[in-house]
Every structure is written in C-alpha cells, then in structure tokens.
Design a protein around this motif. Sequence first.
Motif, short mmCIF file in Angstrom:
data_model
loop_
_atom_site.label_atom_id
_atom_site.label_comp_id
_atom_site.label_asym_id
_atom_site.label_seq_id
_atom_site.Cartn_x
_atom_site.Cartn_y
_atom_site.Cartn_z
N ILE A 255 0.84 -1.21 0.00
CA ILE A 255 0.00 0.00 0.00
C ILE A 255 0.87 1.25 0.00
N LEU A 256 1.86 1.30 0.89
CA LEU A 256 2.74 2.47 0.96
C LEU A 256 3.51 2.66 -0.34
N SER A 257 3.95 1.57 -0.94
CA SER A 257 4.68 1.65 -2.20
C SER A 257 3.82 2.24 -3.30
N MET A 258 2.56 1.81 -3.36
CA MET A 258 1.65 2.32 -4.39
C MET A 258 1.34 3.80 -4.16
N VAL A 259 1.10 4.18 -2.91
CA VAL A 259 0.75 5.58 -2.61
C VAL A 259 1.93 6.50 -2.88
N LEU A 260 3.09 6.16 -2.31
CA LEU A 260 4.27 7.00 -2.49
C LEU A 260 4.75 6.99 -3.94
N GLY A 261 4.64 5.83 -4.58
CA GLY A 261 5.03 5.73 -5.99
C GLY A 261 4.14 6.55 -6.88
N ALA A 262 2.84 6.57 -6.57
CA ALA A 262 1.89 7.36 -7.35
C ALA A 262 2.19 8.85 -7.21
N ILE A 263 2.52 9.28 -6.00
CA ILE A 263 2.84 10.69 -5.78
C ILE A 263 4.09 11.07 -6.56
N LEU A 264 5.12 10.24 -6.47
CA LEU A 264 6.37 10.52 -7.17
C LEU A 264 6.18 10.49 -8.68
N GLY A 265 5.45 9.48 -9.16
CA GLY A 265 5.22 9.36 -10.60
C GLY A 265 4.39 10.50 -11.15
N GLU A 266 3.42 10.96 -10.36
CA GLU A 266 2.57 12.07 -10.81
C GLU A 266 3.36 13.38 -10.82
N LEU A 267 4.21 13.58 -9.82
CA LEU A 267 5.05 14.78 -9.79
C LEU A 267 5.99 14.82 -10.98
N LEU A 268 6.55 13.67 -11.32
CA LEU A 268 7.44 13.59 -12.48
C LEU A 268 6.68 13.50 -13.79
N ASP A 269 5.38 13.13 -13.70
CA ASP A 269 4.52 12.94 -14.86
C ASP A 269 5.19 12.03 -15.89
#
Length: 244
Positions: A74-88
């Motif tokens: 869960i933490l990997s998906m949430v933090l990964g989504a934030i990072l991926g969205e910031l980097l787009d």
Amino acid sequence: MLTGTIVNALAILAGSAAGMLLTWLAGRFSGVLPTSSVKLGERLQTIIMQGVALCVLYLGISGSLDGQNTLIAILSMVLGAILGELLDLDKRMRSLGDWVQKKTERLALGSGKASVSEGFVTASLLFCVGAMAIVGALQDGLTGDHSTLFAKALLDGISAIVFGASLGIGVSFSAVAVFLYQGIIAVLASFLSPFLGDAVIAEMTCVGSLLIIALGTNMLNITKIKVMNLVPAIFLPILLCRIM
C-alpha cells in the motif's frame, strides 16, 4: 549477464515484424477474399487481444499473491503514485513516443494503423512493467540465471505478434525500452545485492503485478489508469523493507 535481456529484445523484434507482415499479407489479399472473411479476421483480432488481456490479468493476479506485507504494498503504491505524478512519467513517455513517431512517419503502415506513439507506449508498458521483467533481470545480473527472461521472451514474442499486427511499427521500438530497462536493472543488481533478499523481491513482485492488473484492465477498456505514473512504486520496497 545481459544474455536473457538480449534474447528478450530480439524476440520482441521478431514478433512485431511477424505481426506487421501478417497485416500486410491480409491487406494484400483483402480484395480477393470475401467480405465475410475480412470481417472474421477483424473479429478474431479483437477476441485475441481480449484473450491476451485476460492472460495479463492472470499473470498480475497470480504475481500479486507473492506479497508478504500488505502495508508495504500500500505504501509503495501511494508514495510511488505521488512521485510518478510529480514527475509525470506518463506524459514524458508519450512525448518520447511522439518523437519516435515524428522521426519514423514514413514507416507507418497506413492511415488506419495506430500511432507509433501508442504502439511504443502500450508495448513498452506491457513488456517492462511486470514481475518477470524485474525478477528475471535481477536473476540475470545476480546469478547469471537466464531462465526467467527466456520464458518471458517467449511470452513477449507471442504478444508482439498480436500487438505488431494491431498497433504497427511502434511495437518494435519497445525492444529498445526492454533492453535498456532490464539491462540497467541487471547491471545495478550486483551493486544492490546487499539490499535485495527474498522479502524485497517478493514485495517488488507484488507491486509490479498490481500494475500488470491495471494494464490488463486498461487493455479491456475497463479503466484508463496512467500505469507509467505508478512505476516508481515497484522500487520502493527496496527501501521500505529495510525500515519496516
């Protein structure tokens, strides 16, 4: 160390070329075939793509069961989504695909084909984002065991035939993405070996498999998830498994 990755990339090139050849032959003889035969071919292509999507879902679901710590996933998906969205990352990869399309416009197979960008992005995500790509590349780099990537090469080659027939030449360019992606993981694996154990690989497999499920639902037009923006999540278990 890169034997498995090289074989995988060559299988994708061969499969996509075979798929485009089949499409060319179908177009060549479409005038002499009955209309019903042409429509049957279109229906077969659709059902085959749907069948491949179901297999992708199966691989994703079975791989996701390897996870041992739900909280890490869960933490990997949430933090990964934030990072991926910031980097787009999704936008950046599509921009790369558009650049490839611009440079290869004359190679496009007719106006009815999907864009090079679509073929490149779709195939690259399918072939790169997954448990077999990560675990296989890690095995390739850490132990020299190519068996997982050889099996993946067979699956990718078969899928590339279908994608090459439906999405065109962009699929062949995904071989470069696979080579770079898996090759980098294999090379870095030897340096990261002190941090990688069975627990880490299990969690990386789980998170990667969840992304495979997302890709499968996208292929079935059930969802429109920006899977590329979730890719950073795959690597976060390397850190999270050490602190949890």
